[in-house]
Design an enzyme around this catalytic site. Structure first.
Site, PDB file in Angstrom:
ATOM      1  N   LYS A  30      71.910  13.540  11.697  1.00 23.91           N
ATOM      2  CA  LYS A  30      72.771  14.279  10.765  1.00 23.91           C
ATOM      3  C   LYS A  30      74.143  13.631  10.562  1.00 23.91           C
ATOM      4  CE  LYS A  30      70.644  18.825  11.258  1.00 23.91           C
ATOM      5  NZ  LYS A  30      70.843  20.264  11.564  1.00 23.91           N
TER       6      LYS A  30
ATOM      7  N   ASP B 183      72.814  23.630   6.171  1.00 17.75           N
ATOM      8  CA  ASP B 183      73.006  24.504   7.337  1.00 17.75           C
ATOM      9  C   ASP B 183      74.244  25.367   7.086  1.00 17.75           C
ATOM     10  OD1 ASP B 183      70.839  23.586   8.830  1.00 17.75           O
ATOM     11  OD2 ASP B 183      72.015  22.025   9.823  1.00 17.75           O
TER      12      ASP B 183
ATOM     13  N   THR C 280      72.795  26.824  20.889  1.00 16.46           N
ATOM     14  CA  THR C 280      72.159  25.979  21.898  1.00 16.46           C
ATOM     15  C   THR C 280      70.647  26.151  21.787  1.00 16.46           C
ATOM     16  OG1 THR C 280      71.904  27.593  23.704  1.00 16.46           O
ATOM     17  CG2 THR C 280      74.099  26.604  23.397  1.00 16.46           C
TER      18      THR C 280
ATOM     19  N   GLY D 278      77.106  21.512  19.172  1.00 12.21           N
ATOM     20  CA  GLY D 278      76.373  20.341  18.691  1.00 12.21           C
ATOM     21  C   GLY D 278      76.272  20.322  17.183  1.00 12.21           C
TER      22      GLY D 278
ATOM     23  N   ARG E 175      58.253  23.604   9.926  1.00 12.78           N
ATOM     24  CA  ARG E 175      57.709  24.431   8.844  1.00 12.78           C
ATOM     25  C   ARG E 175      58.302  24.054   7.485  1.00 12.78           C
ATOM     26  NH1 ARG E 175      58.213  29.800  12.395  1.00 12.78           N
ATOM     27  NH2 ARG E 175      56.070  30.051  13.092  1.00 12.78           N
TER      28      ARG E 175
END
Length: 284
Positions: free
Chosen positions: A68, A104, A194, A130, A15
């Site tokens: 990333k 983030d 997760t 992660g 999106r």
């Protein structure tokens, strides 16, 4: 025209183009945001795609799985959040340089404060270490975390994140699978980083009976917005921060970086985006 993009794999349903082009419309900036998929998941393919969009005059690009960490090596400059987290999801392409940011990290902080205000995060049990987990793991200390307890199917990943957090001067420890229940009981906050709970991987990252007595919960999953985990947390009286909060605010932060234009009132953007793209939630 402001040319922006998202580099990643399996991003057809993203999106991000819709959000950034809406931000452009609301701020009277002509924005074109295009998905960019390298040939494979190697650094060479990422760098080739980055070079391609730079040659086309792109001003910036977001970066997602699996690039990333790779993105950092392409940067001429990295900000403090990137140095802490060891990953970048936003690259500003300006004046012949690549400048790396991690929205983030900043997006979670804005989303958390927008939902629960000044409530200190306290002791947090985080499931998943992660890419997004690393950003959230560090960002938690910006909203009052005292200690982060990390559990992951990969003990190596959990230990890597814990080591990085401790080396940065914060407090964290690895939680073994058999100790998750006792750690949940002592936690003030619960965090899922997760994919468990996504439409393609339904379920709960934590047993429902362990959600009790905490103050707040966050789920990085936002498809659906109301995951089983957040529904259960809401039922138990926890304040919730959703994955859509993270998506929305990291996008706002990235747009501000790309354009140099501050979004002072996010509510109209939030309302219009949810209405136009049928982003439905019974919890937020």
């Amino acid at each position: 025209m402001l040319h922006l993009g998202l580099i990643g794999q399996a991003i057809a349903a993203s999106r991000s183009p819709s959000l950034h082009m809406m931000l452009g419309e609301l701020n009277k900036l002509p924005v074109d945001y295009q998905l960019q998929v390298p040939e494979d998941d190697t650094a060479e393919s990422f760098n080739a795609k980055l070079a391609e969009i730079r040659a086309l005059g792109f001003v910036g690009t977001n970066v997602t799985f699996p690039y990333k960490q790779i993105a950092i090596d392409s940067a001429d400059e990295v900000n403090d959040a990137v140095k802490k987290v060891g990953a970048s999801n936003t690259l500003l392409l300006k004046d012949g340089k690549v400048c790396a940011f991690n929205t983030d990290y900043t997006g979670f902080i804005r989303g958390y404060k927008g939902r629960v205000g000044d409530l200190p995060a306290g002791k947090v049990l985080m499931i998943g270490a992660g890419g997004v987990g690393r950003a959230i793991g560090f960002a938690l200390f910006e909203v009052g975390a005292t200690e982060v307890l990390v559990t992951d199917l990969s003990e190596r990943s959990a230990q890597s994140l814990v080591d990085a957090i401790n080396e940065a001067g914060y407090k964290a420890r690895v939680v073994a699978k058999e100790d998750v229940a006792s750690s949940a009981a002592e936690a003030d906050g619960l965090v899922n980083c997760t994919p468990v709970g996504h439409l393609k991987t339904p379920g709960m990252p934590l047993a429902a009976e362990l959600i009790k007595g905490q103050k707040w919960a966050f789920d990085a999953v936002y498809t659906p917005m109301d995951t089983e985990f957040l529904i259960e947390a809401n039922k138990k009286g926890l304040q919730i921060v959703s994955g859509f909060d993270l998506f929305f605010y990291q996008g706002i932060d990235a747009f501000e970086i790309f354009t140099g234009q501050e979004i002072t009132d996010v509510k109209p953007v939030w309302d219009q985006f949810r209405e136009k793209y049928d982003v439905v939630s019974s919890l937020i």
